[in-house]
Design a protein around this motif. Structure first.
Motif, PDB file in Angstrom:
ATOM      1  N   GLN A  17       0.834  -1.203   0.000  1.00 37.71           N
ATOM      2  CA  GLN A  17       0.000   0.000   0.000  1.00 37.71           C
ATOM      3  C   GLN A  17       0.867   1.250   0.000  1.00 37.71           C
ATOM      4  O   GLN A  17       0.573   2.232  -0.684  1.00 37.71           O
ATOM      5  CB  GLN A  17      -0.921   0.010   1.227  1.00 37.71           C
ATOM      6  N   SER A  18       1.961   1.198   0.756  1.00 36.78           N
ATOM      7  CA  SER A  18       2.828   2.365   0.886  1.00 36.78           C
ATOM      8  C   SER A  18       3.640   2.652  -0.376  1.00 36.78           C
ATOM      9  O   SER A  18       4.068   3.786  -0.582  1.00 36.78           O
ATOM     10  CB  SER A  18       3.792   2.160   2.066  1.00 36.78           C
ATOM     11  N   GLN A  19       3.847   1.641  -1.216  1.00 33.43           N
ATOM     12  CA  GLN A  19       4.743   1.840  -2.362  1.00 33.43           C
ATOM     13  C   GLN A  19       4.087   1.702  -3.731  1.00 33.43           C
ATOM     14  O   GLN A  19       4.514   2.352  -4.673  1.00 33.43           O
ATOM     15  CB  GLN A  19       5.929   0.872  -2.235  1.00 33.43           C
ATOM     16  N   ILE A  20       3.051   0.883  -3.831  1.00 32.13           N
ATOM     17  CA  ILE A  20       2.406   0.734  -5.146  1.00 32.13           C
ATOM     18  C   ILE A  20       0.894   0.938  -5.047  1.00 32.13           C
ATOM     19  O   ILE A  20       0.127   0.404  -5.851  1.00 32.13           O
ATOM     20  CB  ILE A  20       2.718  -0.635  -5.801  1.00 32.13           C
ATOM     21  N   ALA A  21       0.475   1.710  -4.034  1.00 33.85           N
ATOM     22  CA  ALA A  21      -0.932   2.085  -3.883  1.00 33.85           C
ATOM     23  C   ALA A  21      -1.859   0.880  -3.854  1.00 33.85           C
ATOM     24  O   ALA A  21      -2.971   0.917  -4.376  1.00 33.85           O
ATOM     25  CB  ALA A  21      -1.348   3.055  -4.991  1.00 33.85           C
ATOM     26  N   THR A  22      -1.391  -0.219  -3.267  1.00 29.74           N
ATOM     27  CA  THR A  22      -2.198  -1.426  -3.027  1.00 29.74           C
ATOM     28  C   THR A  22      -2.670  -2.086  -4.310  1.00 29.74           C
ATOM     29  O   THR A  22      -3.745  -2.667  -4.360  1.00 29.74           O
ATOM     30  CB  THR A  22      -3.420  -1.095  -2.130  1.00 29.74           C
ATOM     31  N   ARG A  23      -1.846  -2.003  -5.353  1.00 28.01           N
ATOM     32  CA  ARG A  23      -2.266  -2.555  -6.647  1.00 28.01           C
ATOM     33  C   ARG A  23      -1.854  -4.024  -6.848  1.00 28.01           C
ATOM     34  O   ARG A  23      -2.058  -4.581  -7.925  1.00 28.01           O
ATOM     35  CB  ARG A  23      -1.669  -1.733  -7.792  1.00 28.01           C
ATOM     36  N   MET A  24      -1.266  -4.665  -5.855  1.00 29.42           N
ATOM     37  CA  MET A  24      -0.827  -6.041  -6.040  1.00 29.42           C
ATOM     38  C   MET A  24      -2.029  -6.989  -6.075  1.00 29.42           C
ATOM     39  O   MET A  24      -2.797  -7.061  -5.122  1.00 29.42           O
ATOM     40  CB  MET A  24       0.118  -6.475  -4.913  1.00 29.42           C
ATOM     41  N   PRO A  25      -2.213  -7.738  -7.163  1.00 28.96           N
ATOM     42  CA  PRO A  25      -3.327  -8.676  -7.229  1.00 28.96           C
ATOM     43  C   PRO A  25      -3.061  -9.916  -6.388  1.00 28.96           C
ATOM     44  O   PRO A  25      -1.912 -10.236  -6.058  1.00 28.96           O
ATOM     45  CB  PRO A  25      -3.402  -9.023  -8.719  1.00 28.96           C
ATOM     46  N   THR A  26      -4.111 -10.617  -6.053  1.00 22.75           N
ATOM     47  CA  THR A  26      -3.989 -11.835  -5.244  1.00 22.75           C
ATOM     48  C   THR A  26      -3.106 -12.863  -5.946  1.00 22.75           C
ATOM     49  O   THR A  26      -2.395 -13.634  -5.283  1.00 22.75           O
ATOM     50  CB  THR A  26      -5.383 -12.427  -4.976  1.00 22.75           C
ATOM     51  N   SER A  27      -3.126 -12.887  -7.257  1.00 25.05           N
ATOM     52  CA  SER A  27      -2.336 -13.868  -8.003  1.00 25.05           C
ATOM     53  C   SER A  27      -0.836 -13.720  -7.744  1.00 25.05           C
ATOM     54  O   SER A  27      -0.081 -14.687  -7.875  1.00 25.05           O
ATOM     55  CB  SER A  27      -2.613 -13.752  -9.505  1.00 25.05           C
ATOM     56  N   ASP A  28      -0.380 -12.524  -7.367  1.00 22.75           N
ATOM     57  CA  ASP A  28       1.031 -12.330  -7.024  1.00 22.75           C
ATOM     58  C   ASP A  28       1.352 -12.869  -5.635  1.00 22.75           C
ATOM     59  O   ASP A  28       2.518 -13.083  -5.304  1.00 22.75           O
ATOM     60  CB  ASP A  28       1.398 -10.840  -7.061  1.00 22.75           C
ATOM     61  N   MET A  29       0.339 -13.066  -4.835  1.00 17.61           N
ATOM     62  CA  MET A  29       0.528 -13.491  -3.450  1.00 17.61           C
ATOM     63  C   MET A  29       0.479 -15.012  -3.279  1.00 17.61           C
ATOM     64  O   MET A  29       1.259 -15.590  -2.518  1.00 17.61           O
ATOM     65  CB  MET A  29      -0.550 -12.855  -2.559  1.00 17.61           C
TER      66      MET A  29
END
Length: 464
Positions: A17-29
């Motif tokens: 959230q602090s670095q990419i505005a919370t754009r990480m999709p679940t598929s990356d996790m």
């Protein structure tokens, strides 16, 4: 005796959230969750904050489904979320029935620890969340929003933790959202809280100002039980200090961190290319990795600094950035020294911006600031001076009751409005918190023609 300190990993929530505005999709996790579960973390922060909004608004994901998917993979570490008290995940107060149901469903879908805070440190705004969490069988961690002013003394914060313990908190957190907790004050604050309250204590800071590692060392020495860090891929700058680095440093000083360094390396190897992809796509601004000592001077969170600069740049006023920065602490003082955390950080920043741009202080005042002065967000830490109240709201009345006491039950109304698309109470709650984004998401899910533009078709009949 070996000293012990545990770690909470933030890469799935606050780190990204602090670095990419919370754009990480679940598929990356998903591919790395098993390794994260085995790495020895106390908890993984993976929900709440801005994740809900980002899932619906930008990622076309159901945030509840993200929670359930991650829960299936995580067997050992706790899953933790961040909740804004009576604001839930939004920017206004919700009625008690909505808050209670949201917390209940969060725990039912897999959350173990609910970290709840109020932007004004008004403990009244935490009561419903704490009670609902405990009734649902969850662990409720109440957080003090750390900030500085002549009023925000160590004595003040220690008393606040006593009030939170009396409310029924299971653990406590010092939430330093701006990265302004200095090592010396951190040591004193943790020592005093541990002496005053017999509850586990977690410390959360950001690396923005460049002092976070020193602060973590001193709070560990003072007896903090848990600290928040981010895997190196998404660490530093506006995020938290790097998990691996802090773990190695503390282990070298005799602390048992419980972390497996080989697995941490594997986790970093997974997230490094994810970070690089976002950098190539332009979603990772290099500035979020910077150290910003001005944070210590102006007491402004790193995210707020970048947001102010962005707003000024859009209006061709980037040269007035320093002027706005100098106005922020003045507005904050006028408004009773609220901590600069969501939503107050946005509100104070916007008012400072308007004061500078208009050339006259409080000539333009947003509705949110007026509501705040009316007491509709809660009690300011310091009473607002009468002349400031008069300047902003004139002779309008100021409420002194708990803000949610003024709200009638809202859940039935939300259910009625979204019944066309809602399959579950979780869907209703998504709509309650983010009506437009949730309706669009649910509408597309239920109706393949939901957002297909209506075509104006002209039919020409052939006459034989």
């Amino acid at each position: 005796m070996t000293k012990k300190i545990q770690f909470m990993e933030t890469v799935l929530r606050d780190g990204q959230q602090s670095q990419i505005a919370t754009r990480m999709p679940t598929s990356d996790m998903l591919p790395i969750l098993k390794t994260m579960d085995e790495a020895g973390y106390y908890a993984l922060e993976m929900w709440g904050g801005a994740t809900f909004d980002a899932c619906l608004r930008f990622l076309n994901e159901d945030p509840w489904e993200r929670l359930r998917l991650i829960r299936k993979e995580i067997k050992q570490a706790k899953l933790q979320m961040l909740l804004r008290g009576q604001n839930l995940l939004g920017y206004k107060n919700y009625a008690d029935d909505v808050v209670a149901e949201f917390v209940k469903k969060s725990v039912a879908n897999g959350i173990d620890v609910v970290r709840v805070f109020d932007a004004l440190n008004d403990v009244r705004n935490l009561r419903t969340s704490v009670e609902a969490c405990k009734e649902a069988g969850g662990h409720c961690q109440t957080a003090i929003c750390y900030t500085t002013s002549d009023f925000h003394t160590v004595d003040y914060f220690v008393q606040l933790t006593k009030d939170m313990a009396a409310l029924g908190a299971d653990s406590l957190c010092i939430k330093d959202m701006a990265g302004v907790l200095t090592p010396g004050t951190g040591y004193e604050l943790v020592s005093r809280i541990k002496d005053a309250v017999d509850l586990p204590l977690q410390v959360h800071t950001h690396a923005t100002s460049g002092i976070s590692e020193m602060t973590y060392l001193k709070v560990a020495e003072a007896g903090a039980d848990i600290i928040d860090t981010a895997i190196s891929s998404f660490a530093g700058g506006t995020s938290q200090p790097a998990t691996e680095s802090v773990a190695i440093a503390l282990a070298g000083m005799g602390y048992d961190t419980g972390l497996d360094l080989d697995k941490l390396e594997t986790i970093a190897d997974h997230f490094n290319p994810v970070r690089d992809r976002f950098r190539k796509e332009g979603l990772l601004n290099p500035k979020v990795k910077d150290t910003e000592p001005k944070t210590l001077i102006y007491q402004v969170p790193g995210g707020m600094l970048s947001n102010l600069l962005s707003q000024l740049t859009e209006q061709g006023l980037a040269d007035r950035y320093e002027e706005v920065l100098q106005e922020v602490p003045k507005v904050r003082a006028d408004l009773g020294y609220p901590p600069l955390v969501t939503p107050l950080s946005q509100m104070v920043g916007t008012q400072a911006l308007m004061n500078v741009i208009s050339g006259e202080r409080y000539k333009m005042v947003p509705k949110e600031i007026k509501d705040y002065v009316k007491g509709l967000y809660g009690k300011p830490p310091v009473a607002i001076k009468p002349e400031i109240v008069q300047l902003i709201i004139g002779d309008e009345a100021v409420s002194t009751v708990r803000p949610a006491d003024l709200l009638a039950p809202e859940l039935p109304g939300f259910e009625a409005k979204i019944k066309k698309y809602a399959r579950s109470m979780e869907d209703v709650l998504s709509y309650a918190v983010f009506p437009k984004q949730a309706e669009d998401f649910l509408g597309r899910r239920e109706d393949p023609f939901y957002d297909v533009p209506v075509q104006n078709v002209t039919v020409t009949l052939a006459v034989e």
